[in-house]
Design a protein around this motif. Structure first.
Motif, PDB file in Angstrom:
ATOM      1  N   ARG A   1      30.878  28.405  31.368  1.00  0.00           N
ATOM      2  CA  ARG A   1      32.261  28.240  31.833  1.00  0.00           C
ATOM      3  C   ARG A   1      32.489  28.983  33.141  1.00  0.00           C
ATOM      4  N   ALA A   2      31.965  30.194  33.217  1.00  0.00           N
ATOM      5  CA  ALA A   2      32.179  30.977  34.432  1.00  0.00           C
ATOM      6  C   ALA A   2      31.494  30.336  35.625  1.00  0.00           C
ATOM      7  N   TRP A   3      30.314  29.802  35.384  1.00  0.00           N
ATOM      8  CA  TRP A   3      29.536  29.283  36.510  1.00  0.00           C
ATOM      9  C   TRP A   3      29.904  27.855  36.883  1.00  0.00           C
ATOM     10  N   SER A   4      30.607  27.179  35.980  1.00  0.00           N
ATOM     11  CA  SER A   4      30.936  25.786  36.289  1.00  0.00           C
ATOM     12  C   SER A   4      32.284  25.686  37.007  1.00  0.00           C
ATOM     13  N   ARG A   5      32.949  26.818  37.203  1.00  0.00           N
ATOM     14  CA  ARG A   5      34.230  26.763  37.898  1.00  0.00           C
ATOM     15  C   ARG A   5      34.251  27.715  39.081  1.00  0.00           C
ATOM     16  N   PRO A   6      33.364  27.475  40.046  1.00  0.00           N
ATOM     17  CA  PRO A   6      33.211  28.438  41.132  1.00  0.00           C
ATOM     18  C   PRO A   6      34.438  28.501  42.023  1.00  0.00           C
ATOM     19  N   SER A   7      35.237  27.427  42.071  1.00  0.00           N
ATOM     20  CA  SER A   7      36.342  27.412  43.036  1.00  0.00           C
ATOM     21  C   SER A   7      37.602  28.027  42.454  1.00  0.00           C
ATOM     22  N   ASP A   8      37.519  28.492  41.254  1.00  0.00           N
ATOM     23  CA  ASP A   8      38.694  28.979  40.564  1.00  0.00           C
ATOM     24  C   ASP A   8      39.089  30.362  41.075  1.00  0.00           C
ATOM     25  N   LYS A   9      39.580  30.402  42.273  1.00  0.00           N
ATOM     26  CA  LYS A   9      39.864  31.706  42.897  1.00  0.00           C
ATOM     27  C   LYS A   9      41.013  32.418  42.203  1.00  0.00           C
ATOM     28  N   GLY A  10      41.039  33.703  42.386  1.00  0.00           N
ATOM     29  CA  GLY A  10      42.200  34.446  41.935  1.00  0.00           C
ATOM     30  C   GLY A  10      42.070  34.949  40.525  1.00  0.00           C
ATOM     31  N   GLY A  11      42.921  34.451  39.675  1.00  0.00           N
ATOM     32  CA  GLY A  11      43.070  35.107  38.392  1.00  0.00           C
ATOM     33  C   GLY A  11      42.174  34.635  37.294  1.00  0.00           C
ATOM     34  N   ARG A  12      41.918  33.362  37.253  1.00  0.00           N
ATOM     35  CA  ARG A  12      41.392  32.834  35.994  1.00  0.00           C
ATOM     36  C   ARG A  12      40.059  33.370  35.572  1.00  0.00           C
ATOM     37  N   SER A  13      39.639  34.411  35.941  1.00  0.00           N
ATOM     38  CA  SER A  13      38.395  35.009  35.508  1.00  0.00           C
ATOM     39  C   SER A  13      37.387  33.992  35.050  1.00  0.00           C
TER      40      SER A  13
ATOM     41  N   VAL B   1      33.918  36.134  33.108  1.00  0.00           N
ATOM     42  CA  VAL B   1      32.965  36.628  34.105  1.00  0.00           C
ATOM     43  C   VAL B   1      33.597  36.335  35.460  1.00  0.00           C
ATOM     44  N   ARG B   2      34.080  37.379  36.128  1.00  0.00           N
ATOM     45  CA  ARG B   2      34.814  37.179  37.387  1.00  0.00           C
ATOM     46  C   ARG B   2      33.821  37.006  38.529  1.00  0.00           C
ATOM     47  N   ARG B   3      33.418  35.752  38.723  1.00  0.00           N
ATOM     48  CA  ARG B   3      32.409  35.486  39.749  1.00  0.00           C
ATOM     49  C   ARG B   3      33.013  35.366  41.127  1.00  0.00           C
ATOM     50  N   ASP B   4      34.324  35.138  41.160  1.00  0.00           N
ATOM     51  CA  ASP B   4      34.942  34.784  42.427  1.00  0.00           C
ATOM     52  C   ASP B   4      35.356  36.010  43.231  1.00  0.00           C
ATOM     53  N   ARG B   5      35.112  37.179  42.708  1.00  0.00           N
ATOM     54  CA  ARG B   5      35.507  38.386  43.444  1.00  0.00           C
ATOM     55  C   ARG B   5      34.272  39.227  43.724  1.00  0.00           C
TER      56      ARG B   5
ATOM     57  N   LEU C   1      29.617  43.670  36.075  1.00  0.00           N
ATOM     58  CA  LEU C   1      30.323  44.423  35.026  1.00  0.00           C
ATOM     59  C   LEU C   1      30.685  43.505  33.868  1.00  0.00           C
ATOM     60  N   ASP C   2      31.190  42.319  34.225  1.00  0.00           N
ATOM     61  CA  ASP C   2      31.591  41.392  33.167  1.00  0.00           C
ATOM     62  C   ASP C   2      30.384  40.910  32.367  1.00  0.00           C
ATOM     63  N   LEU C   3      29.274  40.676  33.089  1.00  0.00           N
ATOM     64  CA  LEU C   3      28.045  40.264  32.413  1.00  0.00           C
ATOM     65  C   LEU C   3      27.577  41.370  31.460  1.00  0.00           C
ATOM     66  N   HIS C   4      27.616  42.590  31.957  1.00  0.00           N
ATOM     67  CA  HIS C   4      27.219  43.753  31.152  1.00  0.00           C
ATOM     68  C   HIS C   4      28.089  43.831  29.894  1.00  0.00           C
ATOM     69  N   ASN C   5      29.388  43.650  30.063  1.00  0.00           N
ATOM     70  CA  ASN C   5      30.310  43.742  28.928  1.00  0.00           C
ATOM     71  C   ASN C   5      30.125  42.596  27.951  1.00  0.00           C
ATOM     72  N   LEU C   6      29.979  41.387  28.486  1.00  0.00           N
ATOM     73  CA  LEU C   6      29.853  40.219  27.608  1.00  0.00           C
ATOM     74  C   LEU C   6      28.562  40.286  26.784  1.00  0.00           C
ATOM     75  N   LEU C   7      27.437  40.490  27.470  1.00  0.00           N
ATOM     76  CA  LEU C   7      26.158  40.523  26.754  1.00  0.00           C
ATOM     77  C   LEU C   7      26.059  41.759  25.865  1.00  0.00           C
TER      78      LEU C   7
ATOM     79  N   LEU D   1      37.932  46.947  40.547  1.00  0.00           N
ATOM     80  CA  LEU D   1      37.946  46.895  39.085  1.00  0.00           C
ATOM     81  C   LEU D   1      39.206  46.224  38.565  1.00  0.00           C
ATOM     82  N   GLY D   2      40.158  46.004  39.474  1.00  0.00           N
ATOM     83  CA  GLY D   2      41.354  45.292  39.062  1.00  0.00           C
ATOM     84  C   GLY D   2      42.381  46.185  38.393  1.00  0.00           C
ATOM     85  N   TYR D   3      42.250  47.464  38.580  1.00  0.00           N
ATOM     86  CA  TYR D   3      43.244  48.354  37.974  1.00  0.00           C
ATOM     87  C   TYR D   3      44.425  48.528  38.907  1.00  0.00           C
ATOM     88  N   ASP D   4      45.566  48.715  38.307  1.00  0.00           N
ATOM     89  CA  ASP D   4      46.754  48.960  39.112  1.00  0.00           C
ATOM     90  C   ASP D   4      46.811  50.438  39.432  1.00  0.00           C
ATOM     91  N   LEU D   5      47.094  50.714  40.679  1.00  0.00           N
ATOM     92  CA  LEU D   5      47.113  52.128  41.061  1.00  0.00           C
ATOM     93  C   LEU D   5      48.523  52.687  41.010  1.00  0.00           C
TER      94      LEU D   5
END
Lengths: 78, 414
Positions: A66-78, B198-202, B209-215, B394-398
């Motif tokens: 799921r994470a890798w199939s939505r690369p353009s999902d910028k911002g929040g949707r983790s 898994v926050r790949r976009d940031r 970190l997310d991979l570490h936590n998930l696995l 890390l996405g924490y609010d300061l």
């Protein structure tokens, strides 16, 4: 699994989520899988053990896909 | 969670993980071939033993007395030291030596092996194979044997014997501490993140970190079980030693000073097997050591029996049969700490649920390797990032209550 209204997600402040249900469920499945083959020894108990121990792996793979199939999902949707 | 507590957990997780990661990587990698050692062995080496005679199913086994008699006739000058029926094949292995003293003296010479064995067909009592003679040129060590041997020794004790085993046991304990502290941190880090994100976009760091936590979350219980049972396994030498100097010494005390009787005056071996089987119903007799064996009694056959179910397969109960009279002296279930050790073994080895369980074991093992590597990446990457950038990443609010624990976290990470 991670359905957030975009507005909320983009605000940067995520709502608190229940942290433990998934890890606990996967942990219980693991315990069941480890013990059912050990105590049950054969037949259905072995199959249940394989199924139970596979689930944490399957859930992980689904999350990764799921994470890798939505690369353009910028911002929040983790 | 207060600032101080969070900082403490973070420091615990960081240092316990750093201490054990290298050794855990060794153990995880070497464990993979060990998991499939039987299959690897069969595929690459096999054995050159002659095939078994095909006999009608249900052919009864020959008497062990006949087999022992034949062994003795082959080497009339020698003593029989051990008789062991094979678990899987219709074979009986008889071990012999010039004398108990000769075996003991072998310790003083690295290349001397006075003992040898003869493999009999359990049904026909025919000799199938014998150990190569002492002066025979040594067969070259195969690659398979070298690799599997290296893996096993690295896995168990880093080639360092008992100190190595105890060290690896300690690393198992540190690993368990790292898992527990990691779980506490997981609860804190995942507060605002749905499971499996898994926050790949940031920042790349977040994906790690997310991979570490998930696995980590998915393999947590398995890693706890295998880590803890690994620790228990590493304690086997001291635990068996403890048993030897306590219970075993008490049991053998009345006989310790007796002379070892000559082997041609001993009670029949087959009868001793039958007696032991009756003494521990439900157990299979796996071997018999003759009187005079090290750690045994001078006048007893020591028979090792084990349970027939996976749970009890490594639960051994020794039985003493008086070799002068053939009478049962007693069966001696192991103390609780050794029973615990024996039950820990299947849970560490993953060998009790067929090939699918072994494959699952291997996959979970690979996932743990990813958790270890991602932990290392996080640790190495973190050192470069400035505190503030890291906190934002890390996405924490300061600007709210999160601030205190987060800055504590940053302190702790430094």
């Amino acid at each position: 699994m991670n359905a957030f209204p975009p507005a909320q997600a983009l605000s940067g402040r995520r709502p608190a989520v229940a942290v433990w249900p998934w890890p606990i469920a996967l942990g219980l499945l693991t315990v069941f899988g480890l013990l059912s083959a050990l105590l049950g020894q054969h037949g259905i108990w072995l199959a249940l053990s394989w199924a139970a121990l596979s689930l944490p792996l399957i859930v992980t793979v689904i999350c990764l896909v799921r994470a890798w199939s939505r690369p353009s999902d910028k911002g929040g949707r983790s | 969670m207060t600032t101080a507590t969070l900082r403490r957990w973070f420091v615990v997780h960081k240092w316990t993980s750093l201490a054990c990661t290298l050794f855990l990587l060794i153990v995880c990698v070497t464990g993979l071939p060990m998991l499939f050692s039987e299959q690897i062995w069969d595929a690459f080496v096999g054995d050159d033993d002659p095939p078994y005679e095909v006999l009608p199913p249900g052919t009864p086994n020959a008497s062990l007395d006949e087999i022992v008699g034949k062994a003795r006739a082959l080497y009339p000058e020698q003593i029989v030291t051990n008789v062991a029926p094979d678990d899987d094949e219709p074979a009986v292995l008889v071990s012999m030596a010039p004398s108990w003293q000769a075996l003991k003296d072998d310790d003083k010479f690295p290349d001397r092996h006075s003992g040898h064995w003869i493999k009999f067909d359990a049904r026909t009592a025919k000799v199938l194979k014998q150990s190569p003679p002492v002066d025979a040129p040594k067969a070259p060590r195969t690659w398979t044997a070298a690799i599997l041997g290296t893996c096993t020794r690295l896995h168990m004790n880093l080639f360092a014997g008992l100190p190595g085993a105890l060290f690896m046991g300690a690393m198992g304990g540190v690993f368990v501490a790292s898992l527990v502290s990691g779980t506490v941190l997981y609860g804190r880090f995942m507060k605002r993140l749905p499971f499996g994100s898994v926050r790949r976009d940031r920042a790349a760091r977040l994906a790690w970190l997310d991979l570490h936590n998930l696995l980590g979350a998915a393999t947590l219980v398995w890693a706890l079980v295998v880590g803890f049972t690994g620790l228990v396994n590493e304690l086997q030498t001291p635990l068996f030693g403890l048993w030897r100097v306590t219970d075993v010494r008490q049991i053998l005390k009345p006989y310790a000073h007796l002379p070892v009787p000559a082997q041609d005056h001993l009670s029949p071996v087959q009868a001793a097997f039958d007696t032991a089987r009756r003494a521990v119903p439900g157990n299979a007799v796996t071997s018999l050591a003759f009187p005079g064996a090290p750690f045994g009694s001078p006048v007893h056959y020591v028979l090792w029996t084990r349970g027939a179910t996976p749970l009890r397969a490594r639960l051994f109960t020794p039985v003493l049969v008086d070799a002068r009279t053939g009478n049962l002296t007693g069966a001696y279930p192991m103390p609780w700490y050794l029973r615990f050790l024996e039950i820990s073994r299947p849970l560490h080895f993953g060998d009790y649920g067929g090939m699918p369980l072994r494959i699952l074991w291997a996959l979970l093992d690979v996932m743990v390797i990813v958790v270890l590597v991602s932990g290392l990446v996080l640790w190495a990457g973190k050192r470069k990032v400035a505190t503030d950038a890291r906190l934002r990443a890390l996405g924490y609010d300061l600007d709210d209550g999160d601030q205190a624990p987060v800055s504590a976290l940053a302190e702790g990470a430094r």
